[in-house]
Design a protein around this motif. Sequence first.
Motif, short mmCIF file in Angstrom:
data_model
loop_
_atom_site.label_atom_id
_atom_site.label_comp_id
_atom_site.label_asym_id
_atom_site.label_seq_id
_atom_site.Cartn_x
_atom_site.Cartn_y
_atom_site.Cartn_z
N TYR A 82 44.52 45.04 68.60
CA TYR A 82 44.98 44.28 67.97
C TYR A 82 45.97 43.54 68.37
CZ TYR A 82 48.98 43.65 64.81
OH TYR A 82 49.50 42.29 63.68
N LEU A 83 47.35 44.10 69.21
CA LEU A 83 48.16 43.57 69.71
C LEU A 83 48.23 42.74 70.78
CD1 LEU A 83 50.66 46.52 69.74
CD2 LEU A 83 50.93 44.60 68.35
N ILE A 84 46.90 43.26 71.46
CA ILE A 84 46.70 42.78 72.87
C ILE A 84 45.75 41.39 72.39
CG2 ILE A 84 44.38 42.54 74.60
CD1 ILE A 84 45.24 46.12 74.86
N SER A 85 45.12 41.26 71.06
CA SER A 85 44.99 40.22 70.68
C SER A 85 45.40 39.88 69.95
CB SER A 85 43.42 40.54 70.06
OG SER A 85 42.12 41.61 70.19
N TYR A 86 46.56 40.35 68.88
CA TYR A 86 48.02 39.16 68.36
C TYR A 86 48.53 38.10 69.34
CZ TYR A 86 51.24 38.62 64.46
OH TYR A 86 51.95 37.97 63.78
N VAL A 87 49.45 38.91 70.14
CA VAL A 87 50.56 38.90 70.62
C VAL A 87 50.79 37.38 71.03
CG1 VAL A 87 52.72 39.38 72.36
CG2 VAL A 87 51.58 41.46 70.39
N PRO A 88 49.26 37.35 72.51
CA PRO A 88 49.35 36.30 73.21
C PRO A 88 48.77 35.14 71.96
CG PRO A 88 47.84 37.64 74.38
CD PRO A 88 47.71 38.29 73.17
N LEU A 89 48.11 35.03 71.19
CA LEU A 89 47.98 33.96 69.83
C LEU A 89 49.47 33.84 69.25
CD1 LEU A 89 44.42 34.87 68.28
CD2 LEU A 89 45.03 33.63 69.90
N ALA A 90 50.07 34.40 69.26
CA ALA A 90 51.32 34.47 68.24
C ALA A 90 52.42 33.61 69.49
CB ALA A 90 52.24 35.59 67.66
N HIS A 91 52.02 33.92 70.40
CA HIS A 91 52.88 32.86 71.50
C HIS A 91 52.35 31.64 71.89
CE1 HIS A 91 56.32 36.13 72.56
NE2 HIS A 91 55.46 37.15 72.60
N ARG A 92 51.20 31.39 72.07
CA ARG A 92 50.88 30.49 72.28
C ARG A 92 50.62 29.38 71.46
NH1 ARG A 92 46.41 28.28 75.17
NH2 ARG A 92 44.93 26.58 74.52
N LEU A 95 54.87 31.66 67.23
CA LEU A 95 54.60 32.24 66.07
C LEU A 95 55.49 33.82 66.39
CD1 LEU A 95 51.40 31.61 63.82
CD2 LEU A 95 53.50 30.69 64.03
N ALA A 96 55.75 34.00 67.85
CA ALA A 96 56.06 35.16 68.27
C ALA A 96 57.85 35.57 67.09
CB ALA A 96 56.87 34.83 70.03
N THR A 97 58.14 34.66 66.73
CA THR A 97 59.34 35.61 66.07
C THR A 97 58.36 36.61 64.60
OG1 THR A 97 60.91 34.55 64.00
CG2 THR A 97 59.53 33.54 64.06
N GLY A 98 57.38 36.39 64.42
CA GLY A 98 56.63 37.63 63.06
C GLY A 98 56.01 38.02 63.96
N ILE A 99 56.30 38.48 65.30
CA ILE A 99 54.99 39.47 65.36
C ILE A 99 56.08 41.20 65.35
CG2 ILE A 99 55.00 41.15 67.90
CD1 ILE A 99 54.98 38.41 69.44
N ALA A 100 57.08 41.44 64.99
CA ALA A 100 57.31 42.78 64.48
C ALA A 100 57.25 42.49 63.41
CB ALA A 100 58.97 42.72 65.05
N PRO A 101 57.36 42.10 62.10
CA PRO A 101 57.40 42.12 60.64
C PRO A 101 55.67 42.13 60.81
CG PRO A 101 58.42 39.80 61.25
CD PRO A 101 58.64 40.63 62.28
#
Length: 322
Positions: A82-92, A95-101
């Motif tokens: 999930y993190l491998i998929s989610y983190v790059p998309l969030a940065h792209r 939306l990186a500020t929402g990764i932790a919550p």
Amino acid sequence: MPIWQRTIKLALAFSLAIYFANQLGLSYASSAGIIALLNVMDTRRSSLKIANQRLLAVVLAFLIASILFAIFGYHLWVLGLYLISYVPLAHRWHLATGIAPSTVLVSHLYGETSIAWEWLTNELSLFLLGTGFALLVNAYMPSYQGQLDDYHQRVEESLRAILGRFSVFLDSGDGRNQAQMIDDLDRLLAQAQEVAILEERNQLFQQAHHYQLHYFSMRESQAQLLRQMAGQVNRCYQASQESRVLAQLFRQTAQELSQTNPAQGLLTEIEQRRDFFRQRALPQTRQEFETRALLFQLLNDLERFIQLKVNFYQHYQEEEGI
């Protein structure tokens, strides 16, 4: 935002979010408090912007996590996937500020081994409560208008003092100075612009405080011209009728310098002095020629100095009623 005020806001948002999460019977109620802490920002606009980004980030996280858990089950390696998929998309998608919550909420789904609607609703409710109370406590922000008014006065006093100093140098024909007053003005303008930015970012639905930013930006441009003029004044070693005429014009500019003065009349005065310079007899020595050229350049730079204010005034006279 003063530290005491930020502390009170954090405590209120944290406590209220957890209290209402418990009252609503939500699981992991403390997470609502953590999300509230993360969303209390220094300005209203930044709080609202972060809240919007994190809401989109949560929706994206739930979508990815739900698909992966449904396909592969509730294993630790799936959480990593999930993190491998989610983190790059969030940065792209910024939306990186929402990764932790978002990941904290997804971990609840992993812990409960369920993506049932009631659990998705539970996690979304935690996020909305935490974010909602963060926005609520940030609805009140201190006004910086008093500080801005003080900066207006101090900047104008500094400008008057510098123009007055130039007039003294031109009267005496001694331009030796270190531009210390201009350095002080630069620091003052930098501080004023920081406060103006804070005030502007606290306005959600009006742009009136752009005026403050533009005002201090205009004064900053004038300060740059003053620094240039200081170098020219340093090279004026000879008092003359022309230098005394220019000194009087600098004094007049200092006297009429204010936020509300349109300054148009000063441009007329400058044009009259330019005609005076043109009608004067030609210089007889090299030093007189160089001094006359410096004085004429100073006159042109002073015109540019005043024109900056005229342009600013004309732009805002209808919008601000200044």
